[in-house]
Design a protein around this motif. Structure first.
Motif, mmCIF file in Angstrom:
data_model
loop_
_atom_site.group_PDB
_atom_site.id
_atom_site.type_symbol
_atom_site.label_atom_id
_atom_site.label_comp_id
_atom_site.label_asym_id
_atom_site.label_seq_id
_atom_site.Cartn_x
_atom_site.Cartn_y
_atom_site.Cartn_z
ATOM 1 N N ASP A 154 0.809 -1.229 0.000
ATOM 2 C CA ASP A 154 0.000 0.000 0.000
ATOM 3 C C ASP A 154 0.838 1.273 0.000
ATOM 4 O O ASP A 154 0.284 2.382 -0.010
ATOM 5 C CB ASP A 154 -0.924 0.018 1.225
ATOM 6 N N THR A 155 2.153 1.142 0.031
ATOM 7 C CA THR A 155 2.985 2.339 0.188
ATOM 8 C C THR A 155 2.926 3.247 -1.031
ATOM 9 O O THR A 155 2.779 4.469 -0.908
ATOM 10 C CB THR A 155 4.454 1.952 0.456
ATOM 11 N N VAL A 156 3.031 2.672 -2.223
ATOM 12 C CA VAL A 156 3.032 3.492 -3.446
ATOM 13 C C VAL A 156 1.668 4.151 -3.636
ATOM 14 O O VAL A 156 1.568 5.288 -4.109
ATOM 15 C CB VAL A 156 3.404 2.626 -4.666
ATOM 16 N N GLU A 157 0.623 3.451 -3.244
ATOM 17 C CA GLU A 157 -0.744 3.961 -3.410
ATOM 18 C C GLU A 157 -1.104 5.026 -2.384
ATOM 19 O O GLU A 157 -1.763 6.015 -2.719
ATOM 20 C CB GLU A 157 -1.708 2.777 -3.298
ATOM 21 N N ASP A 158 -0.650 4.839 -1.128
ATOM 22 C CA ASP A 158 -1.163 5.663 -0.028
ATOM 23 C C ASP A 158 -0.130 6.563 0.644
ATOM 24 O O ASP A 158 -0.484 7.318 1.550
ATOM 25 C CB ASP A 158 -1.776 4.764 1.057
ATOM 26 N N THR A 159 1.135 6.478 0.245
ATOM 27 C CA THR A 159 2.156 7.294 0.900
ATOM 28 C C THR A 159 3.014 7.985 -0.163
ATOM 29 O O THR A 159 2.802 7.819 -1.361
ATOM 30 C CB THR A 159 3.065 6.442 1.813
ATOM 31 N N SER A 160 4.002 8.737 0.303
ATOM 32 C CA SER A 160 4.881 9.461 -0.624
ATOM 33 C C SER A 160 5.980 8.569 -1.195
ATOM 34 O O SER A 160 6.759 9.012 -2.042
ATOM 35 C CB SER A 160 5.521 10.653 0.100
ATOM 36 N N LEU A 161 6.059 7.319 -0.744
ATOM 37 C CA LEU A 161 7.077 6.408 -1.256
ATOM 38 C C LEU A 161 6.771 6.070 -2.715
ATOM 39 O O LEU A 161 5.657 5.648 -3.045
ATOM 40 C CB LEU A 161 7.110 5.129 -0.424
ATOM 41 N N GLY A 162 7.734 6.261 -3.596
ATOM 42 C CA GLY A 162 7.523 6.009 -5.017
ATOM 43 C C GLY A 162 7.965 4.615 -5.422
ATOM 44 O O GLY A 162 8.751 3.958 -4.732
ATOM 45 N N LEU A 163 7.480 4.174 -6.568
ATOM 46 C CA LEU A 163 7.826 2.841 -7.063
ATOM 47 C C LEU A 163 9.320 2.730 -7.348
ATOM 48 O O LEU A 163 9.929 1.671 -7.114
ATOM 49 C CB LEU A 163 7.012 2.529 -8.328
ATOM 50 N N ASN A 164 9.933 3.803 -7.839
ATOM 51 C CA ASN A 164 11.375 3.776 -8.095
ATOM 52 C C ASN A 164 12.156 3.590 -6.802
ATOM 53 O O ASN A 164 13.194 2.910 -6.789
ATOM 54 C CB ASN A 164 11.819 5.055 -8.802
ATOM 55 N N GLN A 165 11.672 4.196 -5.715
ATOM 56 C CA GLN A 165 12.337 4.009 -4.424
ATOM 57 C C GLN A 165 12.232 2.559 -3.956
ATOM 58 O O GLN A 165 13.188 1.995 -3.415
ATOM 59 C CB GLN A 165 11.723 4.944 -3.379
ATOM 60 N N VAL A 166 11.061 1.955 -4.156
ATOM 61 C CA VAL A 166 10.890 0.540 -3.813
ATOM 62 C C VAL A 166 11.846 -0.312 -4.633
ATOM 63 O O VAL A 166 12.500 -1.232 -4.106
ATOM 64 C CB VAL A 166 9.431 0.095 -4.061
ATOM 65 N N ARG A 167 11.963 0.001 -5.921
ATOM 66 C CA ARG A 167 12.852 -0.765 -6.804
ATOM 67 C C ARG A 167 14.311 -0.603 -6.366
ATOM 68 O O ARG A 167 15.061 -1.580 -6.321
ATOM 69 C CB ARG A 167 12.668 -0.299 -8.246
ATOM 70 N N ASP A 168 14.704 0.619 -6.045
ATOM 71 C CA ASP A 168 16.096 0.852 -5.635
ATOM 72 C C ASP A 168 16.428 0.142 -4.324
ATOM 73 O O ASP A 168 17.533 -0.371 -4.146
ATOM 74 C CB ASP A 168 16.354 2.359 -5.481
ATOM 75 N N GLU A 169 15.463 0.111 -3.417
ATOM 76 C CA GLU A 169 15.712 -0.444 -2.078
ATOM 77 C C GLU A 169 15.589 -1.968 -2.041
ATOM 78 O O GLU A 169 16.374 -2.648 -1.383
ATOM 79 C CB GLU A 169 14.716 0.173 -1.094
ATOM 80 N N PHE A 170 14.607 -2.511 -2.787
ATOM 81 C CA PHE A 170 14.298 -3.940 -2.641
ATOM 82 C C PHE A 170 14.378 -4.737 -3.946
ATOM 83 O O PHE A 170 14.150 -5.946 -3.927
ATOM 84 C CB PHE A 170 12.896 -4.100 -2.035
ATOM 85 N N GLY A 171 14.668 -4.081 -5.058
ATOM 86 C CA GLY A 171 14.854 -4.805 -6.308
ATOM 87 C C GLY A 171 13.633 -4.764 -7.208
ATOM 88 O O GLY A 171 12.514 -4.473 -6.785
ATOM 89 N N ALA A 172 13.869 -5.089 -8.481
ATOM 90 C CA ALA A 172 12.826 -5.001 -9.502
ATOM 91 C C ALA A 172 11.686 -5.979 -9.247
ATOM 92 O O ALA A 172 10.519 -5.676 -9.518
ATOM 93 C CB ALA A 172 13.433 -5.252 -10.883
ATOM 94 N N GLU A 173 11.986 -7.171 -8.715
ATOM 95 C CA GLU A 173 10.950 -8.182 -8.528
ATOM 96 C C GLU A 173 9.908 -7.721 -7.513
ATOM 97 O O GLU A 173 8.702 -7.860 -7.737
ATOM 98 C CB GLU A 173 11.599 -9.496 -8.077
ATOM 99 N N VAL A 174 10.357 -7.167 -6.404
ATOM 100 C CA VAL A 174 9.435 -6.640 -5.401
ATOM 101 C C VAL A 174 8.631 -5.479 -5.994
ATOM 102 O O VAL A 174 7.414 -5.377 -5.791
ATOM 103 C CB VAL A 174 10.194 -6.186 -4.140
#
Length: 568
Positions: A78-98
């Motif tokens: 729910d982070t990308v949908e409901d918070t300021s965390l962006g998908l690119n940040q998720v990718r950088d932190e946890f990888g493309a698969e996540v």
């Protein structure tokens, strides 16, 4: 406060290690910390910190045996949908698969998509699931927890909408994937919200009759246990309570029957045979030796598994005391598949490689998912969602090719659906069918277990899809191919008609269209007007998108291009 995230994540880590003892749990801790920080200012309707929701979703998936990547994505879903965390940040932190999994379950912005948001979000999820089924499993777990906490939502109409959507879309998805453990809970939770009085009536009746049913059930379990032992079989006999919605569904189907809940209404007997598959049939014989089987109530899902991986023998028997019981017979492996479905295959694959986990979406027994993908071509969001609902709730049958290949189809499917499921070219050339070696029409409804052969014609003038086929076909795959063929035929006819119109107008000016085509004049004008080819231009003439006289003037006024077709 610094230790709180680590402590809160420990139950999740413990559950995950039961299935994956060597898992990298540090990434789970990091995932929870990021989720907790991103949702730090948000609360659930209950007043609890919002992060309790993604943590509950991840814990549910961990208990089912899902891999580390899925759990991290569940924590962040729910982070990308409901918070300021962006998908690119998720990718950088946890990888493309996540990131792919998180993106797959992220709802589209309602303020941008309006009434189309729900349908387009579902379309997006199905597309993502075609590459990685874990997207759907995260969504199912997310919905289970939302249904568990739905009573906190203050708006009755919102509770009803969520419950109804769950029944129409997500429950069938869980059933198609064989994840019955989630399907049953979603059905009961939605039932409690949609029909609270009926739900409470059945729940109270079950509690009231619990002691009497247990007293009657004990001797029955002893009888079948003794029969199995006498037959030399090693087996474990278990009882399983049916979920409330299942009881309600049976009552609704038989409203004239006495509504008292008896042993067989509430409980099934499950026999787990420790041996080869063939021993299940010996166990069936042992059961029928002590209890009378009801005619036409025996089903063999071992020889012919359901489309969703399910295998078991089912029989309904009448005991000496006239109790009607449903008995299921399967091996422990079959039982695991019966409860968790595709999760078993993902779990097994995750022990080996991530690539094998993604390959689970390409299993041949997931043709129904490819049928759903066929509806992606539907441009209308509302009709798209209606089509998906209809396909998901249609039930399923299994038919066979002449060579014994299994072809799963929605119930009420026809040889047309069968042909397109085997090969689109086979469907386009179908003129009839043989069903169990008997001639049958293309619009005949197929039944479970039938062997189908499609009769074809190589002639371009005989047969071919028609509007009637479009009305008869049940699968999205068949309907999309039929519609595409019909559109192409209409376009071809329009192109011929438009060219004939143009020929007549040019002839009045003593100009030959064929000559203009050969010298590149027609193509030059076509490109200048923005059409991809001459067929499209001529079809526009037929449809009166292009005015014939004006096009003729342009053709006459355009100089010839370089000679073509070998002319000098």
């Amino acid at each position: 406060m610094a230790e709180a995230p680590a402590v809160a994540a420990e139950p999740l880590i413990a559950a995950h290690r039961r299935h994956f003892p060597k898992a990298d749990v540090d990434v789970l801790r990091r995932g929870f910390e990021v989720a907790a920080f991103a949702h730090r200012d948000q609360k659930r309707k209950s007043g609890a910190p919002y992060v309790t929701h993604p943590l509950a979703v991840a814990l549910l998936l961990a208990e089912l045996g899902m891999d580390t990547t899925t759990l991290v994505a569940a924590l962040l879903h729910d982070t990308v949908e409901d918070t300021s965390l962006g998908l690119n940040q998720v990718r950088d932190e946890f990888g493309a698969e996540v990131a792919v999994l998180v993106d797959g379950v992220t709802k589209l912005d309602g303020s941008k998509w309006g009434d189309r948001a729900e349908a387009e979000t579902f379309r997006k999820m199905i597309l993502a699931a075609a590459d990685d089924l874990r997207v759907i499993l995260i969504k199912l777990a997310d919905r289970v927890h939302n249904l568990r906490t739905l009573h906190w939502h203050p708006k009755p109409e919102k509770r009803e909408r969520i419950a109804r959507q769950s029944v129409q879309l997500l429950v069938p998805l869980a059933e198609r994937l064989g994840v019955y453990v989630l399907r049953r809970e979603m059905e009961d939770l939605a039932f409690a919200n949609l029909r609270p009085e009926a739900y409470e009536e059945i729940r109270a009746s079950l509690k009231e009759t619990e002691r009497d049913r247990a007293a009657r059930l004990g001797p029955l379990v002893d009888q079948v246990t003794h029969a199995l032992r006498s037959a030399g079989l090693k087996a474990q006999v278990e009882t399983r309570n049916r979920h409330l919605y299942s009881i309600h569904r049976d009552r609704r189907a038989n409203p004239i029957l006495d509504q008292t809940i008896r042993v067989g209404d509430a409980t099934r007997i499950t026999i787990l045979v420790n041996g080869p598959d063939a021993d299940c049939y010996l166990a069936l014989g042992a059961v029928h030796a002590i209890w009378h089987p009801m005619p036409a109530r025996m089903k063999d899902f071992i020889a012919a598994p359901k489309h969703n991986l399910y295998q078991s023998l089912h029989t309904t028997v009448v005991t000496a005391d006239e109790d009607v019981l449903e008995v299921e017979i399967r091996t422990p492996r079959m039982h695991r598949l019966a409860e968790f479905g595709i999760i078993v295959h993902i779990n097994d694959a995750a022990q080996t490689s991530t690539r094998l986990v993604r390959d689970a979406a390409r299993r041949p027994d997931l043709d129904w998912l490819r049928n759903l993908l066929a509806w992606q071509a539907h441009p209308d969001s509302g009709q798209y969602l209606d089509s998906i609902r209809a396909e998901l709730r249609s039930g399923s049958i299994v038919v066979f090719t002449e060579t014994g290949d299994v072809v799963p189809l929605p119930r009420n499917s026809t040889p047309i659906d069968f042909a397109y499921a085997v090969d689109p070219e086979l469907g386009a050339h179908a003129i009839g069918a043989m069903v169990n070696d008997r001639l049958a029409g293309l619009h005949t409804a197929l039944d479970d277990g039938q062997v189908v052969r499609i009769l074809t014609s190589d002639s371009t003038t005989q047969g071919g899809p028609s509007e009637v086929w479009l009305e008869t076909a049940q699968t999205g795959n068949a309907r999309v191919h039929i519609q595409r063929w019909l559109d192409e035929q209409r376009a071809d006819r329009a192109a011929v008609d438009g060219r004939l119109r143009l020929v007549k107008v040019l002839a009045e000016n003593e100009t030959d269209l064929l000559e203009l085509e050969q010298h590149g004049v027609a193509l030059a004008v076509c490109r200048r007007l923005g059409y991809p080819d001459l067929e499209a231009l001529y079809a526009a003439v037929a449809n009166e998108t292009v005015v014939t006289a004006e096009l003729a003037e342009q053709l006459v006024a355009t100089p010839a291009a370089a000679p073509v077709y070998g002319q000098e």
